[in-house]
Design an enzyme around this catalytic site. Structure first.
Site, PDB file in Angstrom:
ATOM      1  N   LYS A   1       0.842  -1.193   0.000  1.00 14.96           N
ATOM      2  CA  LYS A   1       0.000   0.000   0.000  1.00 14.96           C
ATOM      3  C   LYS A   1       0.881   1.248   0.000  1.00 14.96           C
ATOM      4  CE  LYS A   1      -3.354   2.548   2.713  1.00 14.96           C
ATOM      5  NZ  LYS A   1      -4.304   2.589   3.806  1.00 14.96           N
TER       6      LYS A   1
ATOM      7  N   GLU B   1      10.457  -4.657   4.560  1.00  9.41           N
ATOM      8  CA  GLU B   1      10.482  -6.075   4.181  1.00  9.41           C
ATOM      9  C   GLU B   1      10.210  -6.240   2.684  1.00  9.41           C
ATOM     10  OE1 GLU B   1       8.965  -4.808   6.769  1.00  9.41           O
ATOM     11  OE2 GLU B   1       8.956  -6.169   8.491  1.00  9.41           O
TER      12      GLU B   1
ATOM     13  N   GLY C   1      -4.801  -1.535   4.843  1.00  3.70           N
ATOM     14  CA  GLY C   1      -4.043  -2.697   4.355  1.00  3.70           C
ATOM     15  C   GLY C   1      -4.759  -4.003   4.634  1.00  3.70           C
ATOM     16  N   ARG C   2      -5.295  -4.163   5.835  1.00  2.97           N
ATOM     17  CA  ARG C   2      -5.943  -5.432   6.204  1.00  2.97           C
ATOM     18  C   ARG C   2      -7.337  -5.557   5.617  1.00  2.97           C
ATOM     19  NH1 ARG C   2      -4.861  -1.957  10.113  1.00  2.97           N
ATOM     20  NH2 ARG C   2      -6.468  -1.134  11.489  1.00  2.97           N
TER      21      ARG C   2
ATOM     22  N   GLU D   1      -5.114  -6.169  14.606  1.00  8.40           N
ATOM     23  CA  GLU D   1      -4.552  -4.870  14.226  1.00  8.40           C
ATOM     24  C   GLU D   1      -5.662  -3.812  14.279  1.00  8.40           C
ATOM     25  OE1 GLU D   1      -2.681  -3.819  10.200  1.00  8.40           O
ATOM     26  OE2 GLU D   1      -0.919  -4.381  11.364  1.00  8.40           O
TER      27      GLU D   1
ATOM     28  N   HIS E   1      -6.901 -32.728  17.732  1.00  8.28           N
ATOM     29  CA  HIS E   1      -5.847 -33.593  18.273  1.00  8.28           C
ATOM     30  C   HIS E   1      -4.699 -32.780  18.839  1.00  8.28           C
ATOM     31  CE1 HIS E   1      -7.778 -37.201  16.684  1.00  8.28           C
ATOM     32  NE2 HIS E   1      -8.183 -36.391  15.722  1.00  8.28           N
TER      33      HIS E   1
ATOM     34  N   LYS F   1       9.226  -0.613  14.304  1.00  7.96           N
ATOM     35  CA  LYS F   1       9.851  -0.313  13.002  1.00  7.96           C
ATOM     36  C   LYS F   1      10.963   0.718  13.191  1.00  7.96           C
ATOM     37  CE  LYS F   1       5.690  -0.880  10.144  1.00  7.96           C
ATOM     38  NZ  LYS F   1       4.746  -0.194   9.272  1.00  7.96           N
TER      39      LYS F   1
HETATM   40  O1  F6P Z   1       3.092  -2.517   9.721  1.00 11.81           O
HETATM   41  C1  F6P Z   1       1.757  -2.875   9.585  1.00 11.81           C
HETATM   42  C2  F6P Z   1       1.282  -2.617   8.187  1.00 11.81           C
HETATM   43  O2  F6P Z   1       1.225  -1.251   7.949  1.00 11.81           O
HETATM   44  C3  F6P Z   1      -0.061  -3.271   7.928  1.00 11.81           C
HETATM   45  O3  F6P Z   1      -1.123  -2.510   8.359  1.00 11.81           O
HETATM   46  C4  F6P Z   1       0.001  -3.458   6.457  1.00 11.81           C
HETATM   47  O4  F6P Z   1      -0.956  -4.372   5.995  1.00 11.81           O
HETATM   48  C5  F6P Z   1       1.414  -3.955   6.302  1.00 11.81           C
HETATM   49  O5  F6P Z   1       2.153  -3.197   7.232  1.00 11.81           O
HETATM   50  C6  F6P Z   1       2.016  -3.805   4.937  1.00 11.81           C
HETATM   51  O6  F6P Z   1       2.009  -2.473   4.519  1.00 11.81           O
HETATM   52  P1  F6P Z   1       2.199  -2.073   3.014  1.00 11.81           P
HETATM   53  O7  F6P Z   1       1.106  -2.703   2.224  1.00 11.81           O
HETATM   54  O8  F6P Z   1       2.157  -0.590   2.989  1.00 11.81           O
HETATM   55  O9  F6P Z   1       3.553  -2.602   2.577  1.00 11.81           O
END
Ligand code: F6P
Length: 559
Positions: A217, A223, A281-282, A367, A398, A522
């Site tokens: 987003k 990452e 994002g979620r 979240e 189980h 972060k």
């Molecule tokens: O750090 C949490 C977050 O901002 C989530 O809310 C989001 O889904 C995820 O990181 C990934 O963010 P992006 O889509 O901006 O890479």
């Protein structure tokens, strides 16, 4: 500060503990002694009264710890905290994400073409459908083989690079809709910055037939950008002389709200699909973030998936609260959390294909509702946020069901099952799906009605071990059934939980759409990087424990 930011634009939150209904619920909770055996015996209409329909979802709440008075009181609470008003505000595009001063309009992503919805003076529906059509056209090209890699090979593997909402939704849905995937086109997912993830996901792939979707987003997530660079290097390395100038253009597309950053990364804006800051994002699986899913199952199935969401949106938006499944489930969770002391909530799909659904729901619910202040900044006065967890049945049976059946904690559980199997198989004469469903039914029955000491004794059990074999029962479940795990039903299930989460957030008065709680870690990760590398000044800034852990790392790392 805008009206939205100070809470006025979205209406000030009500402290739920000051409402008359909260006091009534508290009075009910004191000494609450549920007796599902008696409640079922005394009330032949209980199942009918507490079974609801939303779209294709058949939701049986009869084994919940509810009676008529509780339902009425929870509905009154919804009125007192303004659930319907806030629901209207969300669907209308008001800035109910107060701390980010944004509208919350994932529901606009699934409005049919031809609908219209103005957000801050602009009708957003045409733009939503314009992007969808671009994603669909791109997907058709890849699926048909018209879109090839730089050497002319057709694409056989799609790798989605993303994390959180840009990963969990696409993986969950890709797994769930396995029965609808196009053969010969596999999707893989890289999320973790642990280099193992990229290394193992890329292992065995042919760069010439691999397409990457960088999904972010913000297009600023460490990452995802790191993994995207690793993948770019892997691609160019693997293609060698064949790479030419077009390799990135033919093998990388992006999904983001930050199209300028996509261009800076070197991805052709023609190969980028946008979305908007009013999609969290979620809540973004049904935006272009679902591109990997469109590639896997095709535009037609994805459109059915969106229709499923819309069906539940309409149910939530228009149904009176007494028959409104997400509202009732959300209110019920408030009863369990705030009055009966439940801390966690199990989600137990009797569908192996939904094996990533609990992980997806963890981000959605935790979240969203893991907050300690209200949307006006005041501290909450109640517990918030349930801990969602789960695994598919029967595997969980189980492993951890022991605690749900006989442990000391109350763990409300949602059981999910489908009438039609995705893969019908028989074991000789036995329909294995029926064996599976027998477990789904048996577990909720055992949890609700238990087994008394007398019943245990009647089986000839030695007195000394009778207590260990007693099941107290009265352990609450919701049974959610649907005809089959189709794209539409999956969309309905996701939207159901989105609106359950919303309902709980409104009762607690929190902004379910920000996520400031992820920021500190972060920031500190940026700060600790140089310390790991041995920079004395950066090391000095760390606490004693962190310094000692870094020392351990430096001693044991071989390079
Ligand atoms: O750090 C949490 C977050 O901002 C989530 O809310 C989001 O889904 C995820 O990181 C990934 O963010 P992006 O889509 O901006 O890479």
């Amino acid at each position: 500060m805008s009206a939205a930011q100070d809470g006025r634009g979205a209406g000030a939150p009500v402290d739920p503990t000051t409402t008359p209904s909260w006091a009534r619920l508290q009075a009910r909770a004191d000494g609450f002694a549920p007796d599902l055996r008696a409640w079922f015996a005394d009330d032949p209409d209980r199942v009918d009264r507490l079974t609801f329909t939303a779209g294709d979802l058949h939701v049986d709440l009869s084994k919940a710890l509810l009676d008529e008075d509780l339902v009425e009181t929870l509905l009154a609470l919804a009125g007192e905290v303004g659930l319907e008003e806030r629901r209207s505000a969300m669907f209308a595009g008001e800035h109910i994400n107060v701390t980010e001063d944004r509208a919350v309009l994932h529901t606009a992503l699934r409005l049919p073409a031809g609908a219209s919805l103005e957000v801050d003076g602009t009708d957003v529906v045409p733009a939503v459908h314009e992007v969808l059509q671009r994603v669909y056209a791109f997907a058709e090209k890849v699926r048909s083989g018209e879109w090839t890699g730089v050497t002319g090979e057709r694409i056989r593997t799609v790798v989605n690079i993303g994390i959180g909402g840009s990963d969990l939704g696409p993986v969950m849905a890709y797994e769930a809709l396995a029965a609808y995937r196009q053969e010969g086109l596999e999707c893989r997912f890289i999320s973790n910055i642990d280099p193992t993830d990229a290394a193992t996901t890329l292992a065995g792939l042919d760069p010439a037939s691999t397409l990457f979707i960088v999904s972010s987003k913000t297009f600023g997530t460490l990452e995802t950008l790191t993994n995207a660079r690793l993948c770019k290097a892997w691609l160019l390395d693997g293609l060698g002389d064949a790479a030419g100038d077009d390799a990135v253009a033919k093998h990388f597309v992006a999904v983001s709200t930050a199209l300028d950053k996509v261009a800076d990364f070197g991805i052709d804006p023609d190969n980028a699909f946008g979305f908007w800051d009013w999609v969290g994002g979620r809540y973004s699986l049904d935006s272009a973030i679902g591109t990997s899913l469109v590639l896997a199952v095709g535009p037609e199935r994805f459109a059915e998936f969106l229709d499923g969401f819309h069906t539940l949106d309409e149910h939530f938006r228009t149904t009176d609260l007494a028959h409104n499944v997400p509202a009732l489930m959300g209110l019920l969770n408030v009863w369990y959390t705030n009055f009966l002391g439940a801390e966690s909530h199990a989600v137990l799909p009797y569908s192996q294909l939904l094996h990533r659904f609990p992980a997806y729901l963890q981000q959605l619910t935790m979240e969203s509702n893991g907050k300690g202040v209200r949307w006006d900044g005041s501290p909450v006065s109640t517990e918030t946020g349930e801990i969602f967890w789960g695994e598919p049945g029967t595997n969980g049976q189980h492993a951890f069901y022991q605690l749900i059946h006989q442990g000391t904690r109350l763990v409300p559980a949602d059981f999910i099952a489908f009438a039609e199997p995705s893969y019908p198989l028989a074991d000789g004469e036995v329909d294995v799906h029926e064996l599976f469903l027998a477990n789904f039914l048996a577990q909720t029955r055992a949890l609700a009605f238990g087994k008394t000491a007398d019943e245990v004794r009647a089986e000839g059990t030695a007195e000394a071990i009778v207590p260990a074999r007693v099941f107290t029962g009265n352990r609450p479940t919701a049974s959610i059934m649907a005809p089959a795990l189709t794209p539409s039903v999956l969309g309905q299930l996701v939207a159901l939980y989105e609106h359950v989460t919303f309902t709980q957030g409104v009762v607690w008065g929190i902004d379910s759409f920000d996520q400031w709680g992820v920021e500190l870690g972060k920031q500190l990760a940026q700060q600790v990087g140089p310390a790991i590398d041995g920079d004395p000044a950066a090391l000095e800034e760390q606490d004693a424990s962190t310094r000692a852990l870094i020392a351990y790392y430096r001693e044991h790392r071989s390079r």
